[in-house]
Design a protein around this motif. Structure first.
Motif, PDB file in Angstrom:
ATOM      1  N   PHE A  48     -50.030  -3.699  -1.100  1.00 18.57           N
ATOM      2  CA  PHE A  48     -49.906  -4.294  -2.433  1.00 18.57           C
ATOM      3  C   PHE A  48     -49.214  -5.650  -2.357  1.00 18.57           C
ATOM      4  O   PHE A  48     -49.644  -6.617  -2.992  1.00 18.57           O
ATOM      5  N   VAL A  49     -48.165  -5.725  -1.561  1.00 21.28           N
ATOM      6  CA  VAL A  49     -47.428  -6.992  -1.417  1.00 21.28           C
ATOM      7  C   VAL A  49     -48.314  -8.058  -0.765  1.00 21.28           C
ATOM      8  O   VAL A  49     -48.314  -9.223  -1.181  1.00 21.28           O
ATOM      9  N   LEU A  50     -49.084  -7.660   0.263  1.00 19.19           N
ATOM     10  CA  LEU A  50     -49.997  -8.614   0.912  1.00 19.19           C
ATOM     11  C   LEU A  50     -51.041  -9.141  -0.074  1.00 19.19           C
ATOM     12  O   LEU A  50     -51.321 -10.340  -0.113  1.00 19.19           O
ATOM     13  N   ALA A  51     -51.628  -8.242  -0.859  1.00 15.53           N
ATOM     14  CA  ALA A  51     -52.636  -8.666  -1.834  1.00 15.53           C
ATOM     15  C   ALA A  51     -52.023  -9.573  -2.900  1.00 15.53           C
ATOM     16  O   ALA A  51     -52.628 -10.579  -3.294  1.00 15.53           O
ATOM     17  N   ALA A  52     -50.832  -9.239  -3.346  1.00 16.70           N
ATOM     18  CA  ALA A  52     -50.165 -10.079  -4.348  1.00 16.70           C
ATOM     19  C   ALA A  52     -49.852 -11.456  -3.778  1.00 16.70           C
ATOM     20  O   ALA A  52     -50.003 -12.474  -4.466  1.00 16.70           O
ATOM     21  N   ALA A  53     -49.455 -11.515  -2.509  1.00 10.60           N
ATOM     22  CA  ALA A  53     -49.189 -12.803  -1.871  1.00 10.60           C
ATOM     23  C   ALA A  53     -50.469 -13.631  -1.779  1.00 10.60           C
ATOM     24  O   ALA A  53     -50.442 -14.853  -1.950  1.00 10.60           O
ATOM     25  N   GLY A  54     -51.594 -12.975  -1.527  1.00 12.40           N
ATOM     26  CA  GLY A  54     -52.869 -13.686  -1.491  1.00 12.40           C
ATOM     27  C   GLY A  54     -53.249 -14.254  -2.842  1.00 12.40           C
ATOM     28  O   GLY A  54     -53.764 -15.370  -2.938  1.00 12.40           O
ATOM     29  N   VAL A  55     -52.988 -13.487  -3.889  1.00 12.50           N
ATOM     30  CA  VAL A  55     -53.291 -13.969  -5.244  1.00 12.50           C
ATOM     31  C   VAL A  55     -52.412 -15.168  -5.587  1.00 12.50           C
ATOM     32  O   VAL A  55     -52.893 -16.165  -6.140  1.00 12.50           O
ATOM     33  N   VAL A  56     -51.138 -15.085  -5.238  1.00 11.75           N
ATOM     34  CA  VAL A  56     -50.226 -16.204  -5.512  1.00 11.75           C
ATOM     35  C   VAL A  56     -50.641 -17.434  -4.708  1.00 11.75           C
ATOM     36  O   VAL A  56     -50.649 -18.554  -5.229  1.00 11.75           O
ATOM     37  N   ARG A  57     -51.030 -17.231  -3.459  1.00 14.65           N
ATOM     38  CA  ARG A  57     -51.465 -18.364  -2.621  1.00 14.65           C
ATOM     39  C   ARG A  57     -52.713 -19.027  -3.198  1.00 14.65           C
ATOM     40  O   ARG A  57     -52.827 -20.253  -3.218  1.00 14.65           O
ATOM     41  N   THR A  58     -53.654 -18.209  -3.674  1.00 14.80           N
ATOM     42  CA  THR A  58     -54.859 -18.763  -4.290  1.00 14.80           C
ATOM     43  C   THR A  58     -54.516 -19.539  -5.558  1.00 14.80           C
ATOM     44  O   THR A  58     -55.047 -20.630  -5.792  1.00 14.80           O
ATOM     45  N   ALA A  59     -53.633 -18.990  -6.372  1.00 13.22           N
ATOM     46  CA  ALA A  59     -53.253 -19.661  -7.616  1.00 13.22           C
ATOM     47  C   ALA A  59     -52.569 -20.995  -7.332  1.00 13.22           C
ATOM     48  O   ALA A  59     -52.842 -21.994  -8.012  1.00 13.22           O
ATOM     49  N   LEU A  60     -51.704 -21.011  -6.331  1.00 13.73           N
ATOM     50  CA  LEU A  60     -51.029 -22.267  -5.989  1.00 13.73           C
ATOM     51  C   LEU A  60     -52.013 -23.306  -5.454  1.00 13.73           C
ATOM     52  O   LEU A  60     -51.890 -24.500  -5.759  1.00 13.73           O
ATOM     53  N   ALA A  61     -52.992 -22.863  -4.665  1.00  9.85           N
ATOM     54  CA  ALA A  61     -53.988 -23.799  -4.146  1.00  9.85           C
ATOM     55  C   ALA A  61     -54.851 -24.364  -5.272  1.00  9.85           C
ATOM     56  O   ALA A  61     -55.163 -25.557  -5.287  1.00  9.85           O
ATOM     57  N   GLN A  62     -55.216 -23.516  -6.235  1.00  9.47           N
ATOM     58  CA  GLN A  62     -56.008 -24.000  -7.380  1.00  9.47           C
ATOM     59  C   GLN A  62     -55.187 -24.954  -8.243  1.00  9.47           C
ATOM     60  O   GLN A  62     -55.709 -25.947  -8.752  1.00  9.47           O
ATOM     61  N   ARG A  63     -53.932 -24.646  -8.398  1.00  9.58           N
ATOM     62  CA  ARG A  63     -53.058 -25.521  -9.174  1.00  9.58           C
ATOM     63  C   ARG A  63     -52.920 -26.887  -8.513  1.00  9.58           C
ATOM     64  O   ARG A  63     -52.958 -27.936  -9.165  1.00  9.58           O
ATOM     65  N   ARG A  64     -52.767 -26.877  -7.168  1.00  7.43           N
ATOM     66  CA  ARG A  64     -52.644 -28.124  -6.423  1.00  7.43           C
ATOM     67  C   ARG A  64     -53.938 -28.928  -6.519  1.00  7.43           C
ATOM     68  O   ARG A  64     -53.917 -30.150  -6.702  1.00  7.43           O
TER      69      ARG A  64
END
Length: 77
Positions: free
Chosen positions: A56-72
């Motif tokens: 769950f933590v790994l998947a959540a980290a992936g979602v956060v990483r994707t969101a940050l990349a889209q934001r950037r």
């Protein structure tokens, strides 16, 4: 045919999902003897159930990483 390019956290989300599923199966297998009245597994077997939380933590980290990349990307455009 998928024409989308993979985003930054897709691999983490996939790995997290797989690890979560392994942990979920381990949880069912480990808890089943308690309901069936058979001999329970030894204590170290319950540590495998922790994979569910780790996934769950790994998947959540992936979602956060994707969101940050889209934001950037949106900020740069």
């Amino acid at each position: 045919m998928n024409t989308e390019t993979p985003s930054a956290g897709d691999l983490l989300v996939r790995i997290g999902g797989i690890v979560f599923l392994i942990g979920a199966v381990a949880t069912v297998v480990t808890v089943a003897p308690l309901f069936l009245g058979t001999t329970p597994f030894p204590s170290p077997a319950y540590l495998v159930c922790m994979l569910m939380g780790i996934g769950f933590v790994l998947a959540a980290a992936g979602v956060v990483r994707t969101a940050l990349a889209q934001r950037r990307t949106a900020h740069d455009a």
